[in-house]
Design a protein around this motif. Structure first.
Motif, PDB file in Angstrom:
ATOM      1  N   UNK A 211     -10.086  29.544  -5.830  1.00 44.52           N
ATOM      2  CA  UNK A 211     -10.482  29.099  -7.167  1.00 44.52           C
ATOM      3  C   UNK A 211     -11.199  27.759  -7.082  1.00 44.52           C
ATOM      4  N   UNK A 212     -12.221  27.691  -6.265  1.00 41.03           N
ATOM      5  CA  UNK A 212     -12.970  26.446  -6.091  1.00 41.03           C
ATOM      6  C   UNK A 212     -14.465  26.720  -6.173  1.00 41.03           C
ATOM      7  N   UNK A 213     -15.228  25.723  -6.621  1.00 44.39           N
ATOM      8  CA  UNK A 213     -16.684  25.913  -6.756  1.00 44.39           C
ATOM      9  C   UNK A 213     -17.358  26.278  -5.445  1.00 44.39           C
ATOM     10  N   UNK A 214     -18.487  26.937  -5.580  1.00 48.01           N
ATOM     11  CA  UNK A 214     -19.290  27.348  -4.439  1.00 48.01           C
ATOM     12  C   UNK A 214     -20.674  27.709  -4.948  1.00 48.01           C
ATOM     13  N   UNK A 215     -21.629  27.847  -4.063  1.00 45.63           N
ATOM     14  CA  UNK A 215     -22.927  28.354  -4.460  1.00 45.63           C
ATOM     15  C   UNK A 215     -24.076  27.395  -4.247  1.00 45.63           C
ATOM     16  N   UNK A 216     -24.202  26.367  -5.108  1.00 43.51           N
ATOM     17  CA  UNK A 216     -25.322  25.423  -5.073  1.00 43.51           C
ATOM     18  C   UNK A 216     -26.656  26.158  -5.050  1.00 43.51           C
ATOM     19  N   UNK A 217     -26.873  26.977  -6.065  1.00 41.20           N
ATOM     20  CA  UNK A 217     -28.127  27.718  -6.212  1.00 41.20           C
ATOM     21  C   UNK A 217     -29.182  26.828  -6.852  1.00 41.20           C
ATOM     22  N   UNK A 218     -30.335  26.694  -6.192  1.00 45.74           N
ATOM     23  CA  UNK A 218     -31.452  25.949  -6.769  1.00 45.74           C
ATOM     24  C   UNK A 218     -32.172  26.877  -7.736  1.00 45.74           C
ATOM     25  N   UNK A 219     -31.989  26.624  -9.015  1.00 45.19           N
ATOM     26  CA  UNK A 219     -32.449  27.564 -10.031  1.00 45.19           C
ATOM     27  C   UNK A 219     -33.856  27.234 -10.519  1.00 45.19           C
ATOM     28  N   UNK A 220     -34.366  28.075 -11.389  1.00 46.74           N
ATOM     29  CA  UNK A 220     -35.738  27.942 -11.875  1.00 46.74           C
ATOM     30  C   UNK A 220     -35.969  26.613 -12.585  1.00 46.74           C
ATOM     31  N   UNK A 222     -34.830  23.831 -11.838  1.00 47.18           N
ATOM     32  CA  UNK A 222     -34.751  22.744 -10.849  1.00 47.18           C
ATOM     33  C   UNK A 222     -33.414  22.017 -10.851  1.00 47.18           C
ATOM     34  N   UNK A 223     -32.384  22.633 -11.404  1.00 43.93           N
ATOM     35  CA  UNK A 223     -31.000  22.180 -11.269  1.00 43.93           C
ATOM     36  C   UNK A 223     -30.312  23.071 -10.242  1.00 43.93           C
ATOM     37  N   UNK A 224     -29.311  22.513  -9.555  1.00 41.40           N
ATOM     38  CA  UNK A 224     -28.424  23.290  -8.695  1.00 41.40           C
ATOM     39  C   UNK A 224     -27.214  23.741  -9.528  1.00 41.40           C
ATOM     40  N   UNK A 225     -26.945  25.051  -9.523  1.00 39.95           N
ATOM     41  CA  UNK A 225     -25.805  25.606 -10.249  1.00 39.95           C
ATOM     42  C   UNK A 225     -24.788  26.175  -9.267  1.00 39.95           C
ATOM     43  N   UNK A 226     -23.555  26.251  -9.726  1.00 36.20           N
ATOM     44  CA  UNK A 226     -22.459  26.712  -8.881  1.00 36.20           C
ATOM     45  C   UNK A 226     -21.653  27.795  -9.574  1.00 36.20           C
TER      46      UNK A 226
END
Length: 808
Positions: A211-220, A222-226
């Protein structure tokens, strides 16, 4: 750092001496099966071993006779490939395996196509998960130096991480996380480690491993989402103003990092489509998609609204191997009970890192399909995304079949990626046990021991490439040393990976000298994906201009119009005014365009804003999300809108506008508790978000999760007699139930904690106190004596309650 092109097998022991509970992929697996369906066993093993997943009252008689279960030996790569069944036209190839990769859980490609892999090399070294927090997890760089399509070089960049779970590329280095913090690690010439600093000390603080954050997707945008997080991050030039509502959390010589709130989403893995919409999953929900770009509905601070995530397809799975090694396989309806498929998993229980395929190596009909791994059933599923008005849905690409399925019980696909060569990359942790110790049952322990699934795990790991057999593969990309001008054409590449990478490199370089070239791409391109990507590249450079917006608004593709409308708000007041007529024209042309106008109109500095909104409401006011979008976008101008509409305002919009500033949501009632109760509240919060794992289903904001669990905020189940909540905490709950006269169907069974010796009566009281005094609830504290009394009264309760059991 260690580099060895001819990495020897005897080095396996160096990295393989520990391994921990992959609850992070097991997140899906453990959470669904354990958090949701708890019970207790009666096996002989219980007499000598404490299994935290056991609950009183569950008959753990194996549903499949031992002699009917095939063995699960460690397979060589050729044997593993032979165990795979894939759909016609596709071919599966191994890209990397031990000794080049160990226990991979996530990866990111750099601009030259090398893989940066997070290796959780302390994952469940035994069935008790001993030594999982030894700092020997790795970030390794995997490279194919001779161009034959297989990794032949492994460089260990970092090897002292506790449970690495996130890896992303950024200007000057990488972003990665351990089980608590987010870090920046500088990458110097020769892949040498430079400075290493904490970016966010609270990135993954609290909670169990799954149950911990993961991902760090660089989205359209220009923010990183998790996934599993309500935080987003943005890299900015050192001298640039912070985005509204954000705060600076870190800076180095290259850039500063802004942190902002976003919607809490998903559990393990995160992806996006060409339009910046995010896709994620819960363990039993294979993939969910959001119809709007992130943060679209939270622009009005006076009214809390969040984007709803829609399930893409149903939950059925079609394994090719029986699945007795599922933590709660003994429960009815978990496995097929009879017929030729007896013993196979019925529904998703371990949905992991899905991906919206945006590559160009498959035939066109596969573009935009979402692929979902199910490591508990050793398969990868495929679903086509179906877009409606204000919602997304999905359908199986292969009815009653899967894209890929294996008879190898150790095949554990945990993350999927669109690769630089346009294929689909599969991260296979290749591990016998993926259930974390916090939820392991006696049943699964015995299953694991019977097939030696707890052995030979620490030195394994594979990465595969799924490709269309008839199509060639391109050469490796070489983007890192290209100038910004040379990168601009890649914004229009047919492969989404190239478009995303080129945008990130240009934006993070902050090279505005190419703004004119990018604008020309928006104006001249006939590819809507290129136009959209180029527009958001200009946004990242703070270089949005009239020419690009005009081209975007005149595009025949509605989704280009949508991005142009959003980015029009970045122009000056005089520049915006030039487009007023165009916006009124567009306001009745298409539902999705009107929806974006509703979202953006309040931020527009044009004289005809109210006329524009009236046009949208007259044409589409009865359509999904329109009124919510108007209220989100009109922040600060609500009275002006109400006055302009007068008696023509619709009932729904009027109700929403009346809620602005008056919404009865209180962050916390803790200030009204006495000191002793406040201490209980704080302890309860830690357990709610941590080892009790309540937030995994009910959310950090107590709003529940679509298809998972009902809300706790403003819930009469919570604020009524404390006895009801205590009984549910102790013994669990099965749906359906009604919360404030709204019926909630949830497929999972909420577990009780009564038989978990690690939770005392005081712990239960603390959790109840937190729940009853947060998110607008103000129902007072609960004492350990109350819990003790209810525990004694309900001692014979051996199954989760139903609503009728509790008189509801």
């Amino acid at each position: 750092m260690r580099t060895d092109k001819n990495f020897k097998k005897n080095s396996v022991a160096v990295l393989a001496h520990t391994l921990v509970g992959l609850s992070i992929v097991g997140c899906s697996y453990a959470v669904l099966e354990d958090d949701s369906q708890s019970g207790s066993g009666t096996s002989e093993t219980e007499a000598t071993t404490t299994n935290l997943g056991d609950r009183e009252g569950h008959d753990m008689t194996p549903p499949i006779a031992a002699e009917d279960i095939p063995p699960a030996p460690v397979l060589t790569v050729p044997e593993a490939l032979a165990s795979m069944q894939i759909q016609s036209g596709f071919e599966l190839e191994n890209v990397a395996a031990e000794p080049y990769v160990f226990n991979p859980v996530a990866l990111s490609f750099d601009g030259d196509g090398r893989m940066w892999v997070a290796e959780m090399t302390t994952f469940m070294p035994d069935l008790d998960g001993n030594n999982e927090e030894i700092p020997v997890g790795s970030i390794a760089i995997l490279d194919d130096t001779d161009g034959d399509g297989k990794v032949d070089k492994r460089t260990v960049f970092l090897d002292d991480i506790i449970l690495p779970r996130t890896i992303a590329l950024v200007k000057g280095g990488i972003l990665y996380s351990d089980q608590t913090q987010l870090y920046f690690a500088e990458v110097k010439a020769g892949d040498e480690l430079g400075v290493r600093e904490v970016v966010d000390p609270d990135y993954a603080r609290g909670g169990s491993v799954e149950h911990k954050p993961n991902g760090m997707l660089y989205a359209l945008d220009n923010w990183y989402y998790n996934a599993k997080s309500d935080r987003r991050y943005k890299v900015l030039p050192l001298d640039e103003k912070l985005p509204e509502g954000s705060e600076e959390v870190y800076r180095n010589q290259y850039w500063k990092m802004a942190l902002s709130k976003t919607e809490s989403r998903g559990q393990w893995g995160i992806s996006m489509d060409d339009y910046g919409r995010l896709f994620h999953n819960w363990n039993s929900v294979p993939v969910q998609g959001e119809f709007l770009r992130p943060n679209s509905l939270n622009r009005n601070p006076g009214l809390v609204q969040e984007i709803k995530a829609h399930s893409i397809g149903d939950k059925r799975v079609y394994p090719v191997r029986i699945n007795p090694g599922v933590n709660r396989a003994y429960l009815p309806e978990t496995l097929v009970s009879e017929g030729p498929d007896k013993g196979k998993l019925v529904n998703f229980t371990a949905s992991s890192g899905s991906v919206v395929y945006r590559g160009n190596q498959f035939p066109d009909e596969y573009y935009g399909v979402t692929f979902v791994p199910e490591p508990a059933a050793n398969l990868i599923s495929a679903r086509r995304i179906v877009e409606g008005q204000g919602e997304l849905s999905g359908e199986e690409l292969y009815p009653q079949s899967e894209m890929l399925a294996s008879t190898d019980e150790r095949f554990r696909p945990v993350n999927l990626y669109t690769a630089p060569d346009g294929t689909l990359y599969i991260v296979d942790m290749y591990h016998g046990v993926i259930q974390h110790k916090e939820f392991l049952t006696t049943y699964l322990r015995e299953q694991s021991e019977a097939r030696d699934l707890d052995e030979n795990n620490n030195n394994m790991g594979r990465i595969y490439r799924l490709r269309w057999a008839e199509n060639e593969l391109p050469e490796k990309p070489q983007l890192l040393n290209k100038t910004s001008s040379q990168l601009v054409p890649y914004l229009a590449h047919a492969n989404g990976w190239h478009r995303d990478t080129a945008r990130r490199l240009i934006v993070q370089r902050n090279d505005r000298s190419v703004a004119e070239e990018i604008t020309r791409l928006v104006v001249t391109s006939n590819d809507h994906r290129a136009q959209i990507n180029a527009l958001w590249t200009l946004e990242g450079l703070k270089a949005v201009n009239r020419e690009s917006i005009r081209a975007g608004l005149n595009s025949p593709h509605a989704k280009v119009n949508v991005s142009a409308i959003e980015l029009l708000t970045r122009l000056s007041e005089n520049e915006q005014q030039e487009f007023a007529t165009d916006l009124v024209r567009l306001s009745t042309s298409d539902y999705e365009i009107a929806l974006q106008l509703a979202l953006s109109a309040g931020e527009l500095k044009i004289d005809s804003t109210m006329e524009l909104l009236t046009s949208v409401l007259n044409e589409y006011g009865d359509r999904p999300l329109i009124n919510e979008a108007v209220v989100s976008g009109i922040a600060g101008r609500e009275q002006e809108l109400e006055s302009y509409l007068g008696d023509d305002i619709n009932e729904k919009l009027s109700s929403l506008l009346n809620l602005v500033g008056n919404q009865q949501i209180v962050e916390s009632n803790v200030d009204y508790l006495v000191t002793r109760e406040q201490i209980q509240y704080m302890r309860g919060q830690e357990m709610y978000e941590g080892r009790a794992a309540c937030a995994g289903c009910h959310g950090q904001h107590g709003k529940g999760q679509e298809g998972m669990a009902p809300p706790l905020a403003n819930s009469d189940w919570v604020t009524g007699e404390s006895e009801v909540l205590i009984r549910v905490l102790l013994h669990g709950l099965r749906g359906p139930i009604k919360v404030n006269d709204v019926e909630y169907e949830f497929p999972l069974v909420m577990p009780g904690l009564a038989d978990n010796d690690s939770f005392s009566d005081q712990d239960h009281a603390d959790i109840a106190t937190y729940i009853r005094n947060n998110w607008g609830n103000a129902a007072g504290a609960v004492s350990a004596d109350e819990v003790r009394e209810i525990r004694e009264q309900s001692a014979t309760q051996n199954q989760p309650y139903t609503a009728s059991d509790l008189g509801r």
